[in-house]
Design an enzyme around this catalytic site. Structure first.
Site, PDB file in Angstrom:
ATOM      1  N   GLN A  61       0.752  -0.788   0.008  1.00  0.00           N
ATOM      2  CA  GLN A  61       0.298  -0.117   0.088  1.00  0.00           C
ATOM      3  C   GLN A  61       0.409   1.510   0.048  1.00  0.00           C
ATOM      4  OE1 GLN A  61      -3.260  -0.376   1.764  1.00  0.00           O
ATOM      5  NE2 GLN A  61      -4.054   1.445   1.954  1.00  0.00           N
ATOM      6  N   ASP A  62       1.993   1.538   1.433  1.00  0.00           N
ATOM      7  CA  ASP A  62       2.229   2.623   1.289  1.00  0.00           C
ATOM      8  C   ASP A  62       3.584   1.990   2.271  1.00  0.00           C
ATOM      9  OD1 ASP A  62       0.954   3.021   3.848  1.00  0.00           O
ATOM     10  OD2 ASP A  62       1.188   5.002   3.400  1.00  0.00           O
ATOM     11  N   PRO A  63       4.423   2.799   1.827  1.00  0.00           N
ATOM     12  CA  PRO A  63       6.617   2.403   2.290  1.00  0.00           C
ATOM     13  C   PRO A  63       6.063   3.147   4.002  1.00  0.00           C
ATOM     14  CG  PRO A  63       6.241   3.845   0.629  1.00  0.00           C
ATOM     15  CD  PRO A  63       5.673   3.651   0.658  1.00  0.00           C
TER      16      PRO A  63
END
Length: 217
Positions: A61-63
């Site tokens: 999804q995101d870092p």
């Protein structure tokens, strides 16, 4: 910005001014706050895993939004950093599925053709999903569309509701999708554990004559 073959294909899918807007966005956010991963690692997934060698996509999804964690590959952290909860659960499922892997750095997967891509490529420190909905979705959708257009099978591994929505972009019947709940502690017990994504991906790759991934490397 990216491995040249990726760049050439992705720019055919994106609006003509997209890269200019991305560079302006990156200039602004890195100048005004702490953002992860380090700027030179934003496109690392596409730099480490060339388009022509991509056999598997694992979509995050995101870092990670804590110091020293994010390195530009979804779910991966340096070996010197404790595994975050989702990665702990990934390694637990891997151990149950294939065997024990002690490394937290997943670069060796990327080097074998596993594209470790986050849907959002940057995050502000301490703010999960802080850059969601701003600039990145067209880019990561374009990556999926480029892979979908390939005439060689790719295994798409989609964990969690957000990643599973991207299944709508995978329309080419030669490709394969492995999906389950997310490895997050909030959902891993709802079907991620026991889903055997690693052995399933290898079985598909073997059947397609593409060679297996050494997930324990």
């Amino acid at each position: 910005m990216t491995h040249s073959a990726w760049h050439d294909e992705i720019k055919q899918v994106l609006p003509k001014d997209y890269y200019r807007r991305v560079n302006r966005f990156l200039d602004e956010v890195y100048a005004t706050g702490v953002v992860y991963p380090p700027r030179d690692n934003v496109f690392k997934a596409l730099q480490v895993t060339p388009l022509e060698e991509t056999r598997v996509l694992i979509l995050g999804q995101d870092p990670y939004h804590g110091p020293l964690q994010a390195q530009g590959l979804s779910f991966s952290v340096p070996d010197s950093i404790p595994a975050p909860p989702s990665l702990q659960n990934i390694l637990e499922e891997l151990a149950a599925d294939i065997g024990v892997r002690s490394h937290h750095d997943l670069s060796s997967w990327a080097e074998q053709g596993v594209l470790l891509l986050n849907a959002c490529l940057t995050v502000p420190e301490g703010r999960a999903n802080g850059h969601a909905g701003l600039i990145w979705e067209p880019f990561t959708d374009a990556v999926i569309k480029v892979l979908n257009a390939k005439d060689r099978p790719v295994v798409f591994v989609l964990w969690g509701a957000y990643a599973r929505r991207k299944k709508a972009l995978i329309t080419n019947p030669i490709h394969h999708v492995i999906e389950s709940p997310h490895p997050s502690p909030l959902s891993a017990y709802r079907g991620f554990f026991g889903s055997k994504p690693f052995s399933r991906a290898n079985a598909i790759l073997e059947k397609e004559g593409l060679g297996q991934i050494d997930w324990l490397r």
